[in-house]
Enzyme design. Structure first.
Site, PDB file in Angstrom:
ATOM      1  N   ASP A   1     -11.835  26.146  -1.509  1.00 13.56           N
ATOM      2  CA  ASP A   1     -10.912  25.991  -2.615  1.00 13.56           C
ATOM      3  C   ASP A   1      -9.667  25.286  -2.076  1.00 13.56           C
ATOM      4  O   ASP A   1      -9.462  25.169  -0.857  1.00 13.56           O
ATOM      5  CB  ASP A   1     -10.589  27.332  -3.289  1.00 13.56           C
ATOM      6  CG  ASP A   1     -10.166  27.111  -4.743  1.00 13.56           C
ATOM      7  OD1 ASP A   1      -9.688  26.008  -5.048  1.00 13.56           O
ATOM      8  OD2 ASP A   1     -10.293  28.030  -5.565  1.00 13.56           O
TER       9      ASP A   1
HETATM   10  C1  BGC Z   1      -8.856  26.158  -8.141  1.00 17.32           C
HETATM   11  C2  BGC Z   1     -10.273  25.636  -8.213  1.00 17.32           C
HETATM   12  C3  BGC Z   1     -10.277  24.154  -8.420  1.00 17.32           C
HETATM   13  C4  BGC Z   1      -9.476  23.516  -7.317  1.00 17.32           C
HETATM   14  C5  BGC Z   1      -9.484  22.004  -7.337  1.00 17.32           C
HETATM   15  C6  BGC Z   1      -7.981  25.352  -7.208  1.00 17.32           C
HETATM   16  O1  BGC Z   1      -6.655  25.697  -7.297  1.00 17.32           O
HETATM   17  O2  BGC Z   1      -8.886  27.511  -7.752  1.00 17.32           O
HETATM   18  O3  BGC Z   1     -10.977  26.311  -9.213  1.00 17.32           O
HETATM   19  O4  BGC Z   1     -11.584  23.674  -8.459  1.00 17.32           O
HETATM   20  O5  BGC Z   1      -8.144  23.977  -7.393  1.00 17.32           O
HETATM   21  O6  BGC Z   1      -8.681  21.469  -8.285  1.00 17.32           O
END
Ligand code: BGC
Length: 720
Positions: free
Chosen positions: A288
């Site tokens: 993440d």
């Molecule tokens: C979120 C994810 C997301 C990622 C990319 C993160 O802050 O938890 O769900 O896919 O950002 O944008």
């Protein structure tokens, strides 16, 4: 059918330097640079905590430009990008990767395509209320066609985090509180996103998230710790991720949270033992955003280099946005702290997905022309409208106020009826607010006479039916948007109270991203339509239902509690030794009821359905369950027939009900249908204290009904 690319991967690995390998594990977003010296994230924080004004933020942002770190790209130090939203830029960067890097390895472009790319359909929580796997797949396909046209190769979706706590903002991004619904929703999305052949130009790899248990964060606070029994984890939280992997998802994103004290990003048990050994997954793990670096804040890594070591050993392949791998891996390999084969395993996963997507043969899977022809077409809008209609849940319709009869005098209040962008909900980053049809737009389009009141006080003398669009603004749900109190926001409830106080006939249209605790509204407002954040065609879909062109058929996939303090509240709870009741020493609250305001599975229609003739027959390895459902009203309508079970006596206490299956039917007035479910015995088991999955002989109660409370039931004794 996944082809075998292992020879090709090995050949490539043999040619790559350690620097190039580390480059393949780096995913960057374009960073914003401008007349500010801090990062964009810091600038945003400065605005949030008041160090700079919104105006100053706006001024600085107007100077911002995207920086794609092209020098790094040319040197083979970038393997993937996140968040780039146009075909031209994608192809320009891809050309650098293919023509100007030493080995010409193509880039992988990821994006958060959560509920549509440009044609935004309802938020996942809403769409799950349609209980329609075929619809979930079709909207997934549409999202993939649009996103791939814009150059996206992989979406960070579906999110299948079972979410029982409505305080958590990200409840909006998944399919609600039930394990089985999340499994079905996830499988359909994976099929829709990926299609039948990943090499096709409109196929997009699915990156399932957030592995694992992210929806169970303590107190519903985002990113918070997750700690539960292993049995519960396997029974309630893990199955949807597994279902997505079994459906062929080629990527998975470990969650931000820790599990039993070990953050998922550096959790070898989760990423190696469960995911790869037990489930046989050989796709890509994508961290993440910044999650590897955050292991330092978790207090599990002493510095960024330590975080890199732990993550790569744990089986984390692609580093999204933290640059921890980029800064440390080369040196760690040279120092002997990370063996080359550990690095190679991760790089192989990245290369494998690039081969599977056909990028080595066709690095440019789109063009600006295709992009222009594909986004926001009439056909896509019509699917978004169908999805929005099917997602809406009629919660109350006292005196059959709805559908509104022709000629009814209509007033509209609430800014949410007008503000187009608010229809989008969380995570609609490829869309524009102006793409949306608001309720007011829809009424105008239909040439429906109505009066809009900016101020509720002006509506108090109006003598028709008042449609009050109230709820949560879109930034009140989604990531980092947990709420401790999930009541209707004060100003919104005040609108309803003013109208009800003046004795008006009110239809509340709720636009929100989570279940709300709204006992007052449920009691005092005669008609309530839960419209969620319905996407670009939201206004049309609301009007279709209010005026009876469509009959609402959505059913809740989450429980609506009566008070925030009841969270987490969910239907599949256990009984305790003192089930909640009127007695003093029972499991309940002094100041709130034990029952929800609207239970899981609930949803009304403009017609009525009757259930009868439940038959439950053991046969071979399954229970054959049959029920007759009849449309007893005067309009054609759909309903969701839900089948639950309960293991009445077991060595570990079992939930009072567990959803086993569901079916959706559409019936003409007077029409009836026999619906059959086949429930395999293997579904009736549970994990014992030693973590063996066991099937125990005994009595099982089978329930069938139109929501989790209103069911027919029969008990059978089973010997396995
Ligand atoms: C979120 C994810 C997301 C990622 C990319 C993160 O802050 O938890 O769900 O896919 O950002 O944008």
């Amino acid at each position: 059918m996944v082809k075998n690319y292992e020879e090709k991967i090995k050949d490539l690995l043999d040619k790559m330097t350690v620097e190039e390998k580390a480059g393949q594990l780096r995913q960057c977003g374009p960073s914003l640079v401008g007349a500010f010296e801090v990062s964009f994230e810091e600038l945003l924080n400065m605005m949030f905590d008041g160090r700079i004004s919104q105006e100053e933020f706006g001024r600085l942002m107007s100077t911002a430009k995207q920086d794609f770190r092209e020098e790094d790209l040319r040197a083979g130090r970038i393997g993937s990008y996140n968040g780039i939203k146009d075909a031209r830029t994608v192809n320009r960067l891809q050309k650098i990767a293919v023509e100007e890097t030493r080995l010409g390895i193509p880039l992988l472009f990821g994006y958060d395509v959560i509920h549509g790319y440009r044609t935004i359909y309802p938020i996942p929580l809403a769409e799950s209320c349609a209980w329609e796997p075929d619809l979930w797949e079709r909207t997934g396909r549409m999202a993939a066609r649009e996103a791939t046209a814009a150059g996206v190769h992989m979406t960070f979706a579906p999110m299948v985090d079972v979410a029982k706590d409505a305080r958590w903002g990200r409840v909006s991004e998944g399919a609600g509180e039930d394990t089985y619904v999340n499994c079905c929703y996830g499988e359909s999305k994976v099929k829709g996103f990926q299609g039948d052949d990943l090499t096709k130009e409109d196929a997009m790899a699915a990156c399932v998230k957030h592995f694992a248990g992210y929806g169970a964060g303590e107190a519903g606070r985002d990113y918070n710790r997750v700690d539960m029994s292993m049995q519960r984890f396997y029974e309630e939280y893990l199955p949807p991720y597994k279902a997505c992997i079994d459906a062929g998802a080629r990527a998975i994103m470990p969650a931000f949270n820790d599990l039993w004290g070990v953050p998922c990003s550096v959790n070898p048990w989760l990423l190696m033992d469960v995911l790869r050994k037990d489930w046989g997954f050989d796709g890509l793990t994508v961290s993440d955003s910044n999650a590897i670096a955050e292991c330092v804040d978790h207090g599990i890594a002493k510095d960024r280099s330590d975080a890199a070591v732990q993550a790569i050993y744990a089986g984390m392949d692609l580093d999204m946005s933290s640059d921890v791998y980029h800064e440390n891996l080369v040196q760690l390999v040279h120092e002997g702290k990370v063996p080359v084969d550990v690095l190679d395993r991760a790089v192989a996963d990245v290369l494998r997905l690039k081969f599977e997507l056909g990028l080595f043969d066709h690095p440019y899977k789109t063009s600006a022309e295709r992009e222009a022809q594909t986004l926001l077409t009439k056909e896509n809008r019509s699917l978004a409208r169908e999805a929005a209609v099917k997602s809406m849940v009629l919660l109350k319709n006292e005196g059959h106020i709805l559908p509104l009869t022709p000629g009814t005098k209509i007033g509209v209040v609430g800014s949410l009826a007008k503000e187009r962008a608010e229809m989008l909900g969380a995570w609609a980053i490829g869309a524009e607010g102006e793409d949306c049809v608001s309720l007011v737009d829809a009424l105008e389009e239909r040439k429906q006479p109505f009066e809009y009141f900016e101020n509720v006080q002006d509506a108090l003398d109006f003598d028709g039916v008042i449609i009050a669009a109230v709820g949560e603004r879109k930034d009140m749900s989604g990531e980092a948007a947990s709420r401790a109190c999930i009541e209707l926001p004060k100003d919104q409830e005040e609108i309803l109270k003013a109208l009800a106080g003046a004795g008006k006939t009110v239809v509340a249209v709720l636009l929100n991203g989570r279940p709300l605790a709204m006992p007052w509204t449920a009691q005092n407002i005669p008609a309530i339509l839960e419209a969620w954040h319905p996407g670009v065609e939201g206004g049309n879909a609301i009007a279709d239902i209010l005026f009876g062109d469509e009959n609402p058929g959505g059913h809740l996939t989450v429980t609506f509690p009566g008070a925030s303090g009841q969270c987490p509240m969910y239907y599949a709870h256990i009984n305790t030794g003192r089930p909640g009741g009127r007695g003093k020493f029972t499991s309940k609250y002094l100041d709130a009821p034990i029952e929800p305001v609207y239970p899981f599975g609930y949803g009304l229609s403009y017609t009525e359905f009757e259930y009868g003739d439940l038959k439950v027959t053991p046969s071979g390895d399954s229970l054959e369950i049959c029920v007759t459902v009849r449309n007893a009203g005067k309009r054609t309508g759909s309903t969701v027939i839900q089948c639950y079970f309960r293991d009445l006596v077991a060595k570990r206490v079992r939930p009072v009900k567990q959803l086993a299956d569901f079916a959706k039917v559409t019936l003409e007035p007077g029409e009836y249908v026999q619906v059959a479910f086949s429930l395999e015995y293997s579904r009736l088991g549970y994990y014992d204290m030693a973590m063996n999955y066991v099937l125990e002989d005994g009595d099982f109660e089978i329930f069938v009904g139109q929501n989790s409370q209103d069911c027919l039931s029969e008990t059978v004794t089973l010997t396995f």
